[in-house]
Design a protein around this motif. Structure first.
Motif, PDB file in Angstrom:
ATOM      1  N   THR A  27      33.334  43.491   4.459  1.00  0.00           N
ATOM      2  CA  THR A  27      32.540  43.642   4.761  1.00  0.00           C
ATOM      3  C   THR A  27      31.311  44.079   4.650  1.00  0.00           C
ATOM      4  OG1 THR A  27      33.609  46.148   4.557  1.00  0.00           O
ATOM      5  CG2 THR A  27      34.437  45.226   6.186  1.00  0.00           C
ATOM      6  N   VAL A  28      30.533  43.995   5.201  1.00  0.00           N
ATOM      7  CA  VAL A  28      29.124  44.411   4.536  1.00  0.00           C
ATOM      8  C   VAL A  28      28.443  45.534   4.824  1.00  0.00           C
ATOM      9  CG1 VAL A  28      26.650  43.846   4.200  1.00  0.00           C
ATOM     10  CG2 VAL A  28      27.923  42.063   5.114  1.00  0.00           C
ATOM     11  N   ASN A  48      32.733  36.161   5.184  1.00  0.00           N
ATOM     12  CA  ASN A  48      34.287  35.697   5.735  1.00  0.00           C
ATOM     13  C   ASN A  48      33.984  34.353   6.345  1.00  0.00           C
ATOM     14  OD1 ASN A  48      35.014  38.407   4.458  1.00  0.00           O
ATOM     15  ND2 ASN A  48      33.454  38.964   6.496  1.00  0.00           N
ATOM     16  N   PRO A  64      31.712  36.790  14.772  1.00  0.00           N
ATOM     17  CA  PRO A  64      31.072  38.321  14.700  1.00  0.00           C
ATOM     18  C   PRO A  64      30.289  38.658  15.813  1.00  0.00           C
ATOM     19  CG  PRO A  64      29.357  36.853  13.079  1.00  0.00           C
ATOM     20  CD  PRO A  64      30.491  35.873  13.769  1.00  0.00           C
ATOM     21  N   LYS A  99      28.040  38.890   7.628  1.00  0.00           N
ATOM     22  CA  LYS A  99      30.147  39.122   7.576  1.00  0.00           C
ATOM     23  C   LYS A  99      30.345  37.316   8.057  1.00  0.00           C
ATOM     24  CE  LYS A  99      30.859  41.734  10.694  1.00  0.00           C
ATOM     25  NZ  LYS A  99      31.694  42.496  11.995  1.00  0.00           N
TER      26      LYS A  99
END
Ligand code: SF4
Lengths: 296, 190
Positions: B6-7, B165, B125, B161
């Motif tokens: 996660t950011v 990812n 996302p 994100k």
């Protein structure tokens, strides 16, 4: 050295004026549709945001010609006398402006064709066809100026209109004015002639592949084009202006008239647009040319 | 396959320059609609005189290249997912995704359908979801205003994100897209 500074200031002023006009015209459109509309500085925000995004370039030609498009129009803007002031001493020759402006358009055309998107190519094809439509009436109007004054220097044409509204060419050459107003509507890509953009048909045509900074450049280019084109009409037909403010105010009125026209018409197909421009704008321009040559 | 990264919000907010740019980004949002499910009909009133979203600087755009927001209305079938991912990947950063309606959130009434996906968030996302079946223009405007606030605070970081990812998202996408391969023998024709 002074001139270099003048160039930069002039370029910034041209962009700022164009963007301001675009913002106000969006507001005007909104009010006509009984909406509240975006703030009048929306175009500035759009441009800054566009420059703040990542952009995708397809090849070197796309980068180079996007800059060439802006440069060509800025070069044309250098010869538009804002209220008798120019960034460097010249007679502001009309022919030179008419040669520089297509460099801008062609730069953009090459840039977006280099992206290889078929919709962009369709848009460019339409834009260049439309260019054929409005350049000819406008050239005939310029010829009627030549037949009157034997010169194409905008400064001398502006001086000939000094001393009150009755000397303005909008009164003396009404047909020529109408012809160039129609041509201008097509030059600015306003609504009966917005066939090259047509978001619902060809996904905004030339702009389809422009992301981030390229889109920002396209916006700036359009704003300079608005400045040059309304400036030409103001200088040729509306007596120019004694001060910068007067000149910009007249430009503003011209652009708002174009916006109002744009709101009440639907889109022409490209061959209809060219036919309309040749028959009506061209016809009016020829009448003006004949009158001028006869009366001399 | 590592863990989902996660950011943190702090990374974004601490970057002063990003904050200045976010000020402009939140005031000029261009939107691309991906309207394959229900719900496209709610957008014209949102755009035009009745609700007028242009007053917040939000406008429609025609192609993914120009757009900041990808708005996905209604259920996402396994076949449209491919196009959605393509459109999303064509958009330049920063970009935001808004899921519109209950179906992209958890499947909605198409929950047990063989042809749709249930959680859009597993494949791209999603920054903001508008729930409702279907949300009215008021809800759409409300959601977009929330998105504006999120961009202002630096919370809309879906595109970061996705970068961090990428493998995770790609694996999920592959699982669905395998199902969309043609089942009949095409005789060698593609
Ligand atoms: S949430 Fe409701 S309106 Fe939206 S796609 Fe699903 S069923 Fe249709």
């Amino acid at each position: 050295m002074m001139y270099a500074l003048n160039f930069v200031l002039w370029a910034l002023a041209a962009m700022a004026i164009g963007l301001l006009f675009m913002g106000i015209s969006r507001k005007l459109t909104a009010r006509l549709q009984r909406r509240y509309g975006p703030p009048f500085w929306q175009s500035f925000i759009d441009v800054i945001k566009a420059f703040s995004r990542k952009s995708i370039s397809h090849n070197f030609i796309m980068d180079l010609c996007a800059l060439m498009g802006l440069a060509g129009l800025l070069a044309a803007a250098m010869y538009v006398p804002m209220g008798g002031i120019l960034p460097f001493p010249s007679d502001s020759p009309l022919i030179l402006i008419l040669y520089f402006m297509p460099i801008g358009y062609l730069g953009m055309a090459v840039s977006v064709s280099a992206s290889g998107n078929p919709l962009a190519s369709i848009g460019i094809g339409r834009a260049l066809t439309l260019m054929l439509g409005y350049e000819i009436p406008f050239a005939i109007v310029v010829m009627s100026f030549i037949s009157n004054y034997g010169t194409t220097n905008i400064l001398s044409i502006m001086q000939a209109q000094a001393g009150g509204i009755e000397n303005w060419h909008i009164i003396k050459m009404p047909f020529g004015f109408l012809a160039s107003l129609l041509a201008l509507e097509a030059m600015t890509g306003k609504k009966p002639f917005d066939v090259m953009i047509a978001p619902a048909e060809i996904a905004s045509g030339p702009m389809v592949e422009l992301s981030g900074k390229f889109l920002g450049l396209a916006f700036l280019q359009y704003s300079v084009a608005v400045f040059v084109e309304t400036g030409l009409l103001t200088a040729l037909f509306l007596g120019g202006g004694a001060t910068v403010w007067e000149f910009v105010l007249k430009q503003f009125i011209v652009y708002m008239v174009l916006t109002l026209f744009s709101e009440i018409y639907a889109r022409y197909r490209v061959e209809q647009a060219v036919r309309f421009l040749w028959i009506y704008a061209g016809g009016l321009a020829v009448i003006q040319l004949a009158l001028n040559m006869y009366m001399k | 396959m590592g863990d989902f990264i996660t950011v943190s919000r702090q990374e974004i907010v601490d970057n002063k320059w990003e904050r200045v740019l976010n000020f402009f980004r939140q005031r000029s949002l261009w939107m691309l609609y991906y309207c394959t499910g229900c719900g496209a009909v709610e957008l014209p009133p949102t755009m035009t005189s009745r609700f007028d979203m242009e007053r917040f600087g939000i406008g429609p755009m025609a192609t993914p290249r120009q757009a900041d927001i990808l708005l996905i209305t209604g259920y996402v079938s396994a076949k449209t997912l491919k196009r959605i991912v393509r459109s999303y990947e064509q958009m330049p950063d920063p970009k935001y995704v808004v899921g519109f309606g209950s179906c992209p959130v958890n499947g909605g009434i198409y929950w047990d359908s063989y042809a749709t996906i249930n959680y859009l968030d597993k494949y791209i996302p999603v920054d903001l979801s508008l729930t409702g079946c279907m949300p009215r223009p008021q809800a759409v405007l409300d959601g977009l205003l929330t998105l504006i606030q999120m961009i202002d605070k630096g919370e809309a970081v879906g595109h970061k994100k996705y970068q961090l990812n990428y493998e995770w998202y790609k694996k999920n996408q592959r699982e669905v897209l395998e199902r969309t391969a043609p089942v009949l023998d095409t005789g060698g024709l593609k």
